[in-house]
Write an enzyme that holds these catalytic residues in place. Structure first.
Site, mmCIF file in Angstrom:
data_model
loop_
_atom_site.group_PDB
_atom_site.id
_atom_site.type_symbol
_atom_site.label_atom_id
_atom_site.label_comp_id
_atom_site.label_asym_id
_atom_site.label_seq_id
_atom_site.Cartn_x
_atom_site.Cartn_y
_atom_site.Cartn_z
ATOM 1 N N GLY A 28 -99.891 -53.686 -38.086
ATOM 2 C CA GLY A 28 -99.699 -54.975 -38.603
ATOM 3 C C GLY A 28 -99.059 -56.034 -37.873
ATOM 4 O O GLY A 28 -99.419 -55.932 -36.506
ATOM 5 N N ILE A 74 -97.743 -65.010 -36.878
ATOM 6 C CA ILE A 74 -96.360 -65.342 -36.287
ATOM 7 C C ILE A 74 -96.472 -65.288 -34.756
ATOM 8 O O ILE A 74 -95.450 -65.997 -34.034
ATOM 9 C CB ILE A 74 -95.481 -64.273 -36.964
ATOM 10 C CG1 ILE A 74 -94.100 -64.829 -36.737
ATOM 11 C CG2 ILE A 74 -95.887 -63.034 -36.518
ATOM 12 C CD1 ILE A 74 -92.973 -64.058 -37.727
ATOM 13 N N ASN A 97 -90.662 -50.658 -36.437
ATOM 14 C CA ASN A 97 -90.272 -49.215 -36.913
ATOM 15 C C ASN A 97 -89.199 -48.877 -36.320
ATOM 16 O O ASN A 97 -88.829 -49.440 -35.266
ATOM 17 C CB ASN A 97 -91.575 -48.535 -36.902
ATOM 18 C CG ASN A 97 -92.100 -48.196 -35.547
ATOM 19 O OD1 ASN A 97 -91.432 -47.842 -34.567
ATOM 20 N ND2 ASN A 97 -93.471 -48.246 -35.423
ATOM 21 N N TYR A 137 -95.299 -50.669 -45.555
ATOM 22 C CA TYR A 137 -93.887 -50.096 -46.252
ATOM 23 C C TYR A 137 -93.955 -50.414 -47.660
ATOM 24 O O TYR A 137 -93.125 -49.733 -48.677
ATOM 25 C CB TYR A 137 -92.717 -50.630 -45.700
ATOM 26 C CG TYR A 137 -92.229 -50.005 -44.343
ATOM 27 C CD1 TYR A 137 -93.323 -49.331 -43.704
ATOM 28 C CD2 TYR A 137 -91.355 -50.193 -43.616
ATOM 29 C CE1 TYR A 137 -92.739 -48.640 -42.316
ATOM 30 C CE2 TYR A 137 -90.997 -49.797 -42.330
ATOM 31 C CZ TYR A 137 -91.879 -48.957 -41.702
ATOM 32 O OH TYR A 137 -91.927 -48.399 -40.485
ATOM 33 N N SER A 184 -91.541 -55.300 -44.493
ATOM 34 C CA SER A 184 -91.744 -54.221 -45.506
ATOM 35 C C SER A 184 -92.771 -54.533 -46.541
ATOM 36 O O SER A 184 -92.918 -53.480 -47.279
ATOM 37 C CB SER A 184 -90.317 -53.915 -46.104
ATOM 38 O OG SER A 184 -89.389 -53.277 -45.179
ATOM 39 N N THR A 185 -93.399 -55.470 -46.622
ATOM 40 C CA THR A 185 -94.523 -55.923 -47.780
ATOM 41 C C THR A 185 -95.883 -55.155 -47.293
ATOM 42 O O THR A 185 -96.705 -55.277 -48.139
ATOM 43 C CB THR A 185 -94.656 -57.384 -48.066
ATOM 44 O OG1 THR A 185 -95.300 -58.056 -46.978
ATOM 45 C CG2 THR A 185 -93.386 -57.734 -48.558
ATOM 46 N N GLY A 186 -95.962 -54.629 -46.061
ATOM 47 C CA GLY A 186 -97.526 -54.123 -45.750
ATOM 48 C C GLY A 186 -97.363 -52.707 -46.013
ATOM 49 O O GLY A 186 -97.325 -52.190 -46.992
ATOM 50 N N ASP A 202 -96.001 -55.694 -36.182
ATOM 51 C CA ASP A 202 -95.558 -55.299 -34.970
ATOM 52 C C ASP A 202 -96.597 -54.872 -33.843
ATOM 53 O O ASP A 202 -96.357 -55.298 -32.658
ATOM 54 C CB ASP A 202 -94.971 -53.701 -35.517
ATOM 55 C CG ASP A 202 -94.017 -53.004 -34.546
ATOM 56 O OD1 ASP A 202 -93.621 -53.690 -33.505
ATOM 57 O OD2 ASP A 202 -93.793 -51.812 -34.648
#
Length: 172
Positions: free
Chosen positions: A31, A10, A23, A124, A120-122, A33
């Protein structure tokens, strides 16, 4: 509005805005972020500090917008996805809010093209299949009311890419 899925990084996508799976502190992390903060440079972190000083961070389901620094985008929209707790804490509504808030900020700032990661799929632990359904359905519903030129789901892994491709392909 064109909705597409690609497999890639990305931080290399040329769009008006990319969305960061942030976060609540807005100070970078792991990740996507961490990658956005590293590649975008210190101006993103400085903008996040300014937001923290003004409002104290970003709550789960909310979104804020900053410069994109050295990234090929103009803006980074930071949104905080929910940590998966077996669906017991309104995770679907909070994840839906991440997409809605991000899209609303995009429209308010004149964004025509936007790229989303798999929020949220990492770490989290939100189940990828459930997150994909929320993401695609929320963006499709938004596209009926508001107009952006293009929304891209940027998948870092094969599993997410296959899930989004299946949801976005008419015969899928």
């Amino acid at each position: 509005m064109e909705i597409e899925v690609i497999k890639g990084d990305i931080t290399e996508i040329q769009v008006d805005a990319i969305v960061n799976a942030a976060n609540t502190s807005l100070l970078g992390g792991g990740g996507v972020d961490g990658a956005i903060h590293r590649k975008g440079g210190p101006s993103i972190l400085e903008a996040c500090y300014a937001i923290r000083n003004k409002q104290g961070g970003c709550d789960v389901g909310e979104a804020v917008i900053t410069t994109a620094g050295k990234l090929p985008a103009k803006y980074v929209i930071h949104t905080v996805g929910p940590v998966w707790n077996h669906g017991n804490n309104d995770e679907d509504l909070l994840l839906e809010s991440c997409y809605k808030q991000s899209l609303a900020l995009a429209v308010a700032n004149g964004v025509k093209t936007i790229a989303f990661p798999n929020i949220s799929t990492g770490i989290y632990r939100y189940p990828k299949d459930k997150a994909a359904v929320v993401a695609v359905s929320t963006v499709q519903a938004f596209s009926e009311k508001e107009k952006l030129d293009r929304v891209i789901f940027v998948c870092f892994d094969d599993e997410n890419y296959a899930l989004y491709n299946r949801l976005l392909t008419p015969e899928g």
